[in-house]
Design an enzyme around this catalytic site. Structure first.
Site, PDB file in Angstrom:
ATOM      1  N   ASP A 165       0.846  -1.196  -0.059  1.00 24.04           N
ATOM      2  CA  ASP A 165      -0.014   0.023   0.081  1.00 24.04           C
ATOM      3  C   ASP A 165       0.911   1.212  -0.024  1.00 24.04           C
ATOM      4  O   ASP A 165       2.151   1.165   0.231  1.00 24.04           O
ATOM      5  CB  ASP A 165      -0.943   0.156   1.176  1.00 24.04           C
ATOM      6  CG  ASP A 165      -2.416   0.538   0.907  1.00 24.04           C
ATOM      7  OD1 ASP A 165      -2.309   1.399   0.023  1.00 24.04           O
ATOM      8  OD2 ASP A 165      -3.328   0.059   1.677  1.00 24.04           O
ATOM      9  N   ASP A 237      -9.691   3.485  -3.911  1.00 22.37           N
ATOM     10  CA  ASP A 237     -10.656   2.170  -3.665  1.00 22.37           C
ATOM     11  C   ASP A 237     -12.009   2.525  -4.262  1.00 22.37           C
ATOM     12  O   ASP A 237     -12.618   3.443  -4.831  1.00 22.37           O
ATOM     13  CB  ASP A 237     -10.826   2.417  -2.061  1.00 22.37           C
ATOM     14  CG  ASP A 237      -9.530   1.965  -1.369  1.00 22.37           C
ATOM     15  OD1 ASP A 237      -8.664   1.779  -1.985  1.00 22.37           O
ATOM     16  OD2 ASP A 237      -9.511   2.006  -0.147  1.00 22.37           O
TER      17      ASP A 237
END
Length: 690
Positions: A165, A237
């Site tokens: 991430d 996202d």
């Protein structure tokens, strides 16, 4: 929603040629000395904890999911990675010696025995970290300063895939290309010499995340990621934990479609996870799976596998859809023609055929068409296999399908050989074109009520070479409704011909409010194949009774309601937990939403006035100073009755609208051009006089 139409349109011709010839353009920047291994020549598949479980998982949870992947047939279909996202680490995530530490309450035996169990089921294991340094309060886990140590540890535990991430990375203001390249080198050079999939996950975008330079955003990853990673996230996202919306699926797909030229075997654009049963309808999820499949995207399920319905598992394991995703050519689909409410996308397949998607982004069903020549095929006859229904038909060159709202049709197409096949007949989905005396504009979702008379049409077209005989349509409706055919069908439908059958539908005065449907059964004779049938369904909403007297509109039953984040809330700011509040004034009634939003009510021409106060809820003052602007519109039967212009968090506006003669009322909220950042909007004290 920003669909990047101009950019995609400009690139289309070059991209389509590239895709058709099977060539791959090089990324814009140089790759490291040791390029990424081709670990997964076709898109990898699996499951991830994030959207369905969040951080609430344990060793027993993961074992249970691994068992379900096997027992429910998902592993056999190819979903073979069990991926732990954030939440596996201890509160003190690194030991004094510098090693990452699993949460001892969740994983009392550590991670190695769990990975061994996953492997014993014939599955692979994935894990999560971040490219930046751990910053308490800003991100949950970071590998900054420990890349090689962490890569060695992941390999020693036996992991097969690592998601990296960038939350800590952006918090530390790092350069993503630099840190991801260093992490990629560490993974390739791990002490165990273990091949591990590298999922490069930079979700940062503007304005969704704030004002960041393009070099730090996911939209720049394509310039370097194909040389160092097996996949790279292409946008933010796709939703929130437990809350995935169709509009955001389309947003991520559009962003993912920007650079198909860099996709190749072993390196894939990643639009984020599949999200069945987390907010979308079955039709909307089928669309997501269709689009991800032709995009050559990794197929990673974000929902709780153990709770999915048999219908959803059937979609996830459909062999024809998966075969298109896993095609050895590893080509990403491109759009043919203009962007819009309806679109055509084509993916070149290794056998020379094409996978073709007819996409309907709109709110009502449509019959969509393209041609074999438009998708790069030559010839006079073509075999069309519908990947979802498994029907195999033959076309003279036109590719058509009746596509529901928010739906897709997916065909595998190749030149036909041998004797003529069954003609490709498209049986239309029933279309309500008129309610009473009101003609519905094309693309409008119908709203019906007790006592209404409807006009419904069913179009039937034959795109084959051979004629079909005695075409007929039978239309059925809920019990108590009356259906009367208007006119007659022709005796035959030659290739290239179309006919439209018309029906009058009468609702009883006491028709129950809620969901209903019109079902058309289209039948026709084909020489050598007997009488064939197709059933198509048009969902309808029967409206509740209109409001009566002067009352809070928020307390009346709406027909449909959407919110850009979470769901609309009654008498609370969106998300719940706080009253509706505008510049310090609290309102006891109202509707809390996030942009974009649409809340629809049935008024039945019974109301005369709507008053309200509109503005940005004070809840955004606890979020940040960025954004926080919206537009508000009141729309009656498709006509704008009120438009607020841009409303900011400090200046609510008053609404006073004449509703005389309005049948269907829409309360619309837009993002005012800032991408929805901090747009928690309120319809405060909406009062209708009826």
């Amino acid at each position: 929603m920003k669909r990047l139409s101009a950019l995609l349109g400009g690139l289309l011709a070059a991209v389509l040629v590239t895709a058709s010839l099977g060539t791959t353009a090089a990324p814009a920047s140089a790759t490291p000395t040791t390029p990424a291994q081709v670990i997964s020549p076709t898109p990898y598949m699996g499951w991830n904890t994030y959207y369905g479980l969040g951080g609430d998982f344990t060793e027993d949870t993961i074992r249970s999911v691994a068992d379900s992947l096997v027992s429910r047939g998902l592993k056999k279909a190819g979903y073979d990675i069990v991926w732990l996202d954030g939440g596996w680490q201890a509160d003190q995530s690194r030991s004094d010696a510098g090693d990452l530490v699993p949460n001892p309450a969740k994983f009392p035996n550590g991670l190695k025995p769990l990975v061994d169990y996953i492997h014993s089921k014939g599955l692979k294991a994935g894990i999560y970290t971040d490219a930046g340094p751990y910053i308490p309060g800003r991100c949950g886990l970071g590998s900054g300063g420990y890349y090689q140590r962490d890569a060695d540890q992941f390999a020693a535990w036996g992991f097969d895939a690592v998601k990296v991430d960038y939350l800590c990375g952006i918090a530390a203001d790092l350069d993503p290309k630099t840190v991801f390249t260093e992490f990629a080198q560490a993974l390739r050079n791990n002490a165990s010499h273990r091949p591990m999939i590298f999922n490069l996950c930079n979700p940062v975008t503007s304005p969704d995340w704030g004002n960041y330079p393009e070099s730090q955003q996911s939209i720049n990853s394509w310039t370097y990621a194909p040389g160092i990673a097996q996949s790279w996230r292409t946008y933010t996202d796709v939703g929130f934990q437990g809350d995935i919306k169709f509009k955001d699926v389309l947003r991520n797909y559009d962003a993912n479609a920007r650079h198909p030229e860099v996709v190749k075997p072993g390196a894939f654009s990643d639009p984020d996870y599949l999200a069945p049963e987390l907010g979308m309808s079955d039709e909307e999820f089928r669309t997501q799976l269709t689009l991800w499949s032709v995009a050559a995207a990794p197929l990673v399920v974000g929902s709780d596998i153990r709770k999915l319905s048999a219908t959803t598992v059937g979609m996830l394991t459909d062999p024809d859809v998966i075969a298109i995703n896993q095609d050895q050519a590893a080509v990403q689909a491109v759009r043919v023609g203009a962007a819009g409410t309806t679109e055509t996308w084509v993916k070149r397949l290794a056998d020379g055929g094409r996978a073709v998607v007819l996409l309907n982004r709109g709110e009502s069903a449509k019959t969509l068409t393209t041609t074999a020549s438009a998708v790069g095929l030559n010839g006079a006859r073509f075999t069309l296999k519908n990947a979802w229904t498994n029907s195999v038909t033959e076309s003279a060159g036109t590719i058509s399908a009746a596509v529901p709202a928010h739906g897709t049709a997916l065909f595998r197409i190749e030149p036909a050989r041998g004797l003529p096949g069954i003609p490709h007949v498209t049986a239309g989905i029933p279309q309500v074109t008129q309610v009473g005396s009101q003609v519905l504009p094309e693309g409008t979702a119908p709203v019906v009520a007790g006592g209404d008379e409807l006009r419904a049409e069913v179009a039937v077209r034959n795109d084959g070479l051979l004629p079909v005989f005695k075409p007929a349509v039978a239309l059925t409706a809920p019990a108590g409704w009356t259906v009367t055919p208007v006119g007659k069908a022709p005796a035959l439908l030659a290739g290239g011909q179309q006919t439209t059958l018309v029906f009058k539908v009468q609702l009883p005065a006491g028709a129950a409010a809620g969901n209903a449907a019109l079902t058309a059964t289209t039948s026709y004779d084909v020489i050598g194949h007997g009488r064939l049938r197709q059933a198509t369904v048009s969902p309808l909403i029967v409206a509740p009774a209109p409001p009566d007297g002067t009352s809070a509109l928020s307390h009346h039953q709406w027909i449909t309601a959407t919110s850009g984040w979470m769901s609309p809330t009654i008498d609370e700011a969106v998300g719940g937990g706080s009253p509706i509040s505008l510049v310090g004034q609290t309102y006891p009634t109202g509707i809390g939403v996030a942009s974009p939003s649409q809340v629809r009510y049935y008024l039945g021409q019974q109301c005369s006035r709507l008053i309200a106060t509109v503005g940005i809820d004070d809840a955004v003052r606890n979020v940040g100073p960025e954004g926080g602007t919206s537009t508000f519109q009141v729309i009656g039967d498709g006509k704008v009755l009120y438009d607020s212009g841009t409303v900011d968090r400090d200046n609510p506006k008053q609404v006073d609208v004449d509703l005389t003669g309005v049948r269907v009322l829409d309360l619309m909220v837009g993002d005012a051009g800032d991408g929805g950042y901090n747009d928690r909007a309120d319809w405060a004290a909406p009062t209708a006089t009826c």
